[in-house]
Design an enzyme around this catalytic site. Structure first.
Site, PDB file in Angstrom:
ATOM      1  N   ASP A 152       0.780  -1.243   0.000  1.00 35.33           N
ATOM      2  CA  ASP A 152       0.000   0.000   0.000  1.00 35.33           C
ATOM      3  C   ASP A 152       0.819   1.304   0.000  1.00 35.33           C
ATOM      4  OD1 ASP A 152      -1.538  -2.135   0.831  1.00 35.33           O
ATOM      5  OD2 ASP A 152      -2.271  -1.164   2.643  1.00 35.33           O
ATOM      6  N   GLU A 192     -10.539  -2.390   4.474  1.00 35.49           N
ATOM      7  CA  GLU A 192      -9.193  -1.880   4.738  1.00 35.49           C
ATOM      8  C   GLU A 192      -9.049  -0.482   4.122  1.00 35.49           C
ATOM      9  OE1 GLU A 192      -6.458  -5.855   4.823  1.00 35.49           O
ATOM     10  OE2 GLU A 192      -6.816  -5.102   2.819  1.00 35.49           O
TER      11      GLU A 192
END
Ligand code: FRU
Length: 492
Positions: free
Chosen positions: A33, A206
């Protein structure tokens, strides 16, 4: 141990097989990420989930790079290392303009807010930097937020809410997002939760984000909540990112759409965990995603590094026949790496046309095309072609669908679900369809109809597959305009 990355630099970097030339990748090893994106004193910071000792996911650090234009990146040393509270999972960073934290002696500085992951235990921690993100001090009062009843409790995205004079945190908590408020970034109070019943729950929630954007050119605004959903074996799509549109009053997010409306940020397979930069000037809202999918992220066929980011994309809202929708366009700074240009106008393409793009071979290419529908039932581009391989980016006129077909795109042996064809509904506008494509060494990104629909996919063709072709099936299509650019590497 402090890892010195400078000795990893060498002239062999950034020319390896599959290495993206104009997308962000770490010099070596594993990345997932994007984290802590913030604009401060002329620099765009990009931190990222990083495992410096391996090309597969492991104990997470925050890698770090900065850019003045969102396109060319300078790698900096690792910003955050695992500490007594755990590994450093995803999170955000803000400029503390008023020194509300008291970390900056009345001045300004950067505060990072992230998840500390200690085995199954997830808590939120903060760190601050007084030197433009070059070095970081871990706050001695960490963790600043915990909930012993929650195992999935992560990925804080923090922003300053002018109207209520508060810091707001959105946090992913299993199957919903929680909103917390703070005056000083150190103490957080629960305000509300959103989403147990809304949107897609085909995976754990998430990496949320929450921000406001104007609707088109009007002075009306809406709030957008972004939520990624993790991979679940039951779903071939793997990890994906959805968004909600609604209102936010400083405490509660209210969805404008019914719970069963699902809006996807991207209809490709490889755009996950994306969030936006904090503190960009004016209304500018720039998004970047991780260009991979948890279904196969750890086993893609790269050797020296693993994973890239999407192009940075400017977000806006537009009114469509279905309602208000998110629009993404590549940041305009990308135009600075355009080189050779080829141009065509007002041609008819049919199944017997000779390939207009026979001379436009390459691996780093941008294409802007506008088509007017006629008798063809399908048209589009074949990219990275050879006698064995091709990736098709096409439009199915009957179904009104954009598609990417990567069934014969190259190496797909690493996962049975990688070779696939997937679609997104795209309605013609005034009988026309516009496609804006970016091909890099191992990816394709498609922005259709000025970014109203996007598709992002990884591909792993052989180095020799460099052909490009325009095609039409079942009749002809009018090519109103076509521009093809070769793009420079951002690493040279
Ligand atoms: C999303 C994610 C986050 C987590 C991080 C760990 O891809 O699973 O929820 O913080 O990756 O690397």
């Amino acid at each position: 141990m402090v890892l010195d990355q400078s000795n990893l630099l060498s002239s062999e970097k950034y020319i390896e097989n599959y290495r993206p030339q104009f997308h962000f990748t770490p010099e070596s090893n594993w990345m997932n990420d994007p984290n802590g994106m913030v604009y401060y004193e002329g620099e765009y910071h990009l931190f990222y989930q990083y495992h410096p000792y391996s090309t597969v996911w492991g104990p997470m650090h925050w890698g770090h790079a900065v850019s003045k234009d969102l396109i060319h990146w300078e790698h900096l040393p690792i910003a955050l290392y695992p500490d007594a509270n755990g590994a450093i999972f995803s999170g955000s960073a803000v400029v503390d303009w008023k020194d509300s934290s008291g970390f900056f002696n009345g001045g300004t500085g950067l505060v990072a807010i992230f998840t500390s992951a200690d085995g199954p235990k997830q808590t939120q921690s903060i760190a601050y930097s007084t030197d433009k993100g070059r070095t970081w001090n871990i706050y001695e009062g960490n963790p600043v937020l915990m909930d012993e009843n929650c195992l999935d409790f992560r990925d804080p995205k923090v922003f300053w809410h002018q109207k209520s004079n508060k810091w707001i945190m959105v946090l992913a908590v299993g199957d919903h997002v929680r909103i917390y408020l703070s005056d000083d970034l150190k103490t957080w109070d629960f305000a509300s939760e959103f989403g147990r019943e809304a949107g897609s729950h085909e995976g754990v929630w998430e990496c949320p984000d929450l921000f406001e954007l104007p609707i088109g050119e009007t002075d009306k605004k809406k709030w957008i909540m972004i939520v990624s959903i993790g991979n679940d074996d039951a779903h071939p799509e793997g990890s994906r990112t959805q968004y909600f549109i609604g209102e936010f009053d400083g405490k509660t997010f209210v969805n404008d759409n019914p719970n069963d409306t699902i809006l996807w940020v991207d209809y490709g397979r490889d755009n996950y965990a994306g969030v936006t930069w904090s503190d960009t000037l004016g209304e500018r809202r720039v998004f970047i995603g991780w260009m991979s999918n948890w279904k196969y992220a750890n086993i893609t066929p790269t050797k020296e590094w693993r994973s890239a980011m999407t192009l940075p994309r400017e977000l806006s809202l537009s009114s469509t026949s279905d309602g208000i929708r998110l629009t993404q366009t590549p940041v305009k700074e990308i135009e600075s790496i355009r080189t050779e240009k080829s141009k065509w106008k007002n041609l008819f393409i049919d199944p017997n046309s000779k390939n207009l793009l026979a001379d436009c071979k390459g691996k780093e290419i941008e294409i802007l095309a506008e088509f007017e529908l006629n008798s063809a039932t399908e048209f589009g581009f074949e990219v990275r072609t050879s006698s064995e391989e091709k990736t098709i980016i096409g439009y199915d006129v009957t179904e009104q669908e954009l598609f990417i077909d990567r069934q014969r795109s190259g190496d797909s042996s690493f996962h049975p679900l990688f070779a696939c064809r997937h679609t997104a509904r795209v309605e013609p506008e005034g009988n026309r369809v516009k496609l804006h494509l970016f091909l890099d060494w191992s990816s394709v990104e498609v922005f259709a109809n000025s970014g109203k629909t996007t598709m992002t996919d990884l591909i792993f063709p052989s180095s020799e597959s460099e052909g490009l072709a325009l095609f039409a099936v079942g009749g002809d299509v009018k090519l109103v305009s076509l521009e093809v650019y070769h793009l420079n590497s951002i690493w040279k």
